[in-house]
Design a protein around this motif. Sequence first.
Motif, PDB file in Angstrom:
ATOM      1  N   LEU A  57       0.803  -1.226   0.000  1.00 29.75           N
ATOM      2  CA  LEU A  57       0.000   0.000   0.000  1.00 29.75           C
ATOM      3  C   LEU A  57       0.834   1.273   0.000  1.00 29.75           C
ATOM      4  O   LEU A  57       0.280   2.368   0.054  1.00 29.75           O
ATOM      5  CB  LEU A  57      -0.933  -0.001   1.220  1.00 29.75           C
ATOM      6  N   ARG A  58       2.129   1.140  -0.081  1.00 26.41           N
ATOM      7  CA  ARG A  58       3.003   2.320  -0.055  1.00 26.41           C
ATOM      8  C   ARG A  58       2.844   3.146  -1.324  1.00 26.41           C
ATOM      9  O   ARG A  58       2.504   2.632  -2.372  1.00 26.41           O
ATOM     10  CB  ARG A  58       4.459   1.891   0.129  1.00 26.41           C
ATOM     11  N   GLY A  59       3.076   4.452  -1.173  1.00 24.78           N
ATOM     12  CA  GLY A  59       3.011   5.362  -2.315  1.00 24.78           C
ATOM     13  C   GLY A  59       1.605   5.828  -2.648  1.00 24.78           C
ATOM     14  O   GLY A  59       1.388   6.435  -3.686  1.00 24.78           O
ATOM     15  N   ARG A  60       0.646   5.569  -1.769  1.00 24.87           N
ATOM     16  CA  ARG A  60      -0.751   5.948  -2.027  1.00 24.87           C
ATOM     17  C   ARG A  60      -1.279   6.971  -1.031  1.00 24.87           C
ATOM     18  O   ARG A  60      -2.477   7.218  -0.979  1.00 24.87           O
ATOM     19  CB  ARG A  60      -1.637   4.707  -1.976  1.00 24.87           C
ATOM     20  N   GLY A  61      -0.395   7.520  -0.196  1.00 23.32           N
ATOM     21  CA  GLY A  61      -0.820   8.535   0.772  1.00 23.32           C
ATOM     22  C   GLY A  61      -1.263   7.988   2.115  1.00 23.32           C
ATOM     23  O   GLY A  61      -1.556   8.759   3.030  1.00 23.32           O
TER      24      GLY A  61
END
Length: 170
Positions: free
Chosen positions: A78-82
């Motif tokens: 889920l990284r990079g999605r805020g």
Amino acid sequence: MQAQELTLEELKQLYKSRISRDFVPNELRPWGNMRALALRGAYRAFAYREKGAVLAYGIFARCPGAALLDYLAVDPALRGRGLGTRFFQALQGTARQLGAPFFLIEAESLESAQTPAEKEVRRRRIQFYTRCGCVESPWYAYLFGVEYRILLLPLEEPLPGEEPMREQLL
């Protein structure tokens, strides 16, 4: 988004399933130390969950006058999605529970990176914290063979002066 406090048993499960996987061995605090600090009320863990699954977590070590962000991680998928930014903002609400006017954050220093790829990872990590409102201090810490840059997140204005900060770091 809300950061929910974990029980000691939940922290133990998180340690076994995630913390030991998310952090390299030389950055990993032994479980016995975490447990002892938690039993004294000096170590508190928070998580964001959906459908029972921990998507992000943050763990603080309480020190006089501040809270040290010991660990912060987001599920790798889920990284990079805020999500990390939103969770970090939610953690700021925990400061009142911790009684801390600011957070101390240790980020691996750019200067001690061994490779360009490692330097880039560290640069992105520091940028994450500065986008979230943290400021870089002039101080460094050397722990477990790793050099860290100290960042501060002011939760109340103004930030403490140099002498109180020095007392926190020594």
